[in-house]
Design a protein around this motif. Structure first.
Motif: not given
Length: 443
Positions: A152-174
């Motif tokens: 419903d929210v079209s969330l694509k989970v990044p690679q495991i190593g990228d989750i941390r970086a996405s939470l910190k640097n990607d406002p859309d992913f957060k």
């Protein structure tokens, strides 16, 4: 007289000695007296270490102070104190995991906490040899893939190593993580708490100590702050985190130290009581002024001279006593500001015969530092004037909280403690604030 190579090198040495860095207790420039006295009159770090030593089944301690008062350094000292009494203590800077200018929710906060602990355990040579350990990021990726519906929210989970970086640097992913998580808060809390519990159990098995205490010291939470139109939303999210979700921030079997914003006692009064009666211990600026006054405290000035001497024993060849004291008073006792003012003086030195610098010779840096804080709108000057006259924050309504946070974060207002906590405007702003004619009082 031009500068000799020796003098130029000494100026460079002092300049670099005052660079902003986190100290450890064994650093030769560390001065424990700076933050050795808390609200109770005792050392706040020792108080927290004692609480953790006495707590059974986990617990929460809260730590705060304005930027530059030494929280990170004191957390490092706390880590050493805890290890000395047999507590395994991990320090984590949450600015490596959290986007500090966006609203925070319990879901991404617990995810960041768990990820930080996972990373610290994996990096610790005492516990890094377990090949069967699965990182929290792997666990989270599995959880997101199997427990939560993302379509419903079209969330694509990044690679495991990228989750941390996405939470910190990607406002859309957060934001999407937050959106998805709102319908699954109980599951996320349960899974994160399970990870914390399993990690403590694993460390106890590894050490062979079934009663081992594990502490997680979380730094930089106090740096979460709103910007622009989102400001109030960010501060409200901090209130919600520490008030509405207080029970979720207590982790069974784990001892936690949270650094919290200086305004938390205003933003969420009583939050500590919801986390097992936690008391907010506060670091303040060096009291170079007497209690609730602008009268100079010689003891505070002497302490700041000691701090400079630890950084460079030959400081007196560069500054006269009067010049250094002037800079100390102009900084308001804020260490980071004091170091900055001293450093600003050094590149301008061109004449050997001008050393040591006189009191008048350092006045130019005050003008530069003051200019960085000006202009200030009239309505803000109204408030600053009330603070200067009452030595209190004078917060009148919740909507004004972002502005108070701005005053504290940018050191337009400084927090002191001489027996009790009090506030005053930055010394370099005193003349501007004192001379201001309040709005509505103009002829």
């Amino acid at each position: 007289m031009a500068l000799s190579a020796e003098t130029r090198n000494e100026l460079k040495t002092l300049y670099n000695a005052l660079s902003d860095r986190v100290l450890t207790p064994d650093d030769p420039v560390y001065v424990p007296e700076i933050n050795a006295v808390g609200q109770s009159g005792a050392d706040p770090v020792i108080e927290i270490a004692t609480e953790i030593d006495w707590q059974e089944g986990g617990g929460v301690c809260l730590f705060t102070g304005q930027r530059g008062t030494g929280k990170s350094t004191e957390l490092r000292r706390l880590q050493v104190e805890l290890e000395s009494i047999g507590v395994v203590a991990f320090y984590a800077d949450l600015s490596e995991y959290i986007l500090l200018t966006k609203p925070i929710e319990i879901s991404d906060f617990l995810i960041s906490m768990a990820g930080a602990l996972s990373d610290r355990v994996a990096a610790d040579p005492r516990f890094a040899g377990n090949p069967s350990r699965r990182s929290y990021w792997e666990r989270l990726a599995h959880f997101l893939d199997t427990k939560v519906e993302f379509k419903d929210v079209s969330l694509k989970v990044p690679q495991i190593g990228d989750i941390r970086a996405s939470l910190k640097n990607d406002p859309d992913f957060k934001q999407r993580i937050q959106q998805v998580s709102r319908g699954h808060v109980a599951q996320i809390v349960q899974d994160a708490h399970a990870f914390f519990r399993e990690t403590v159990q694993e460390l106890r098995l590894t050490t062979g100590n079934p009663d081992l205490k594990v502490a997680l010291l979380l730094d930089s939470i106090e740096r979460i702050r709103g910007v622009g139109d989102e400001a109030m939303g960010v501060y409200e999210s901090v209130r919600n985190l520490f008030f509405a979700h207080a029970e979720h921030l207590r982790i069974p079997f784990l001892h936690l130290v949270y650094t919290v914003p200086p305004y938390l006692s205003i933003l969420a009064a009583g939050a500590g009581s919801l986390m097992g009666g936690a008391v907010v211990r506060r670091l303040v600026s060096t009291h170079i002024f007497q209690d609730r006054s602008r009268e100079v405290d010689p003891g505070g000035l002497q302490l700041l001279r000691k701090v400079i001497a630890r950084r460079h024993i030959g400081w007196y060849r560069i500054f006269s006593d009067e010049a250094l004291d002037r800079l100390a008073l102009s900084s308001g006792g804020d260490l980071r500001e004091f170091f900055r003012l001293v450093r600003l003086c050094l590149p301008a030195v061109r004449d050997e015969s001008a050393l040591p610098l006189s009191r008048d010779a350092v006045a130019h840096v005050e003008k530069s530092a003051r200019a960085e804080m000006l202009p200030i709108p009239a309505d803000q000057l109204d408030w600053l004037q009330r603070i200067a006259r009452s030595n209190n924050t004078c917060l009148q309504k919740d909507d004004d909280l972002p502005l108070l946070a701005h005053f504290l974060d940018n050191r337009l207002v400084l927090n002191y403690r001489n027996g009790s906590d009090w506030y005053d405007v930055h010394p370099l702003l005193r003349e501007v604030v004192d001379d201001h004619v309040p709005t509505g009082s103009h002829a």
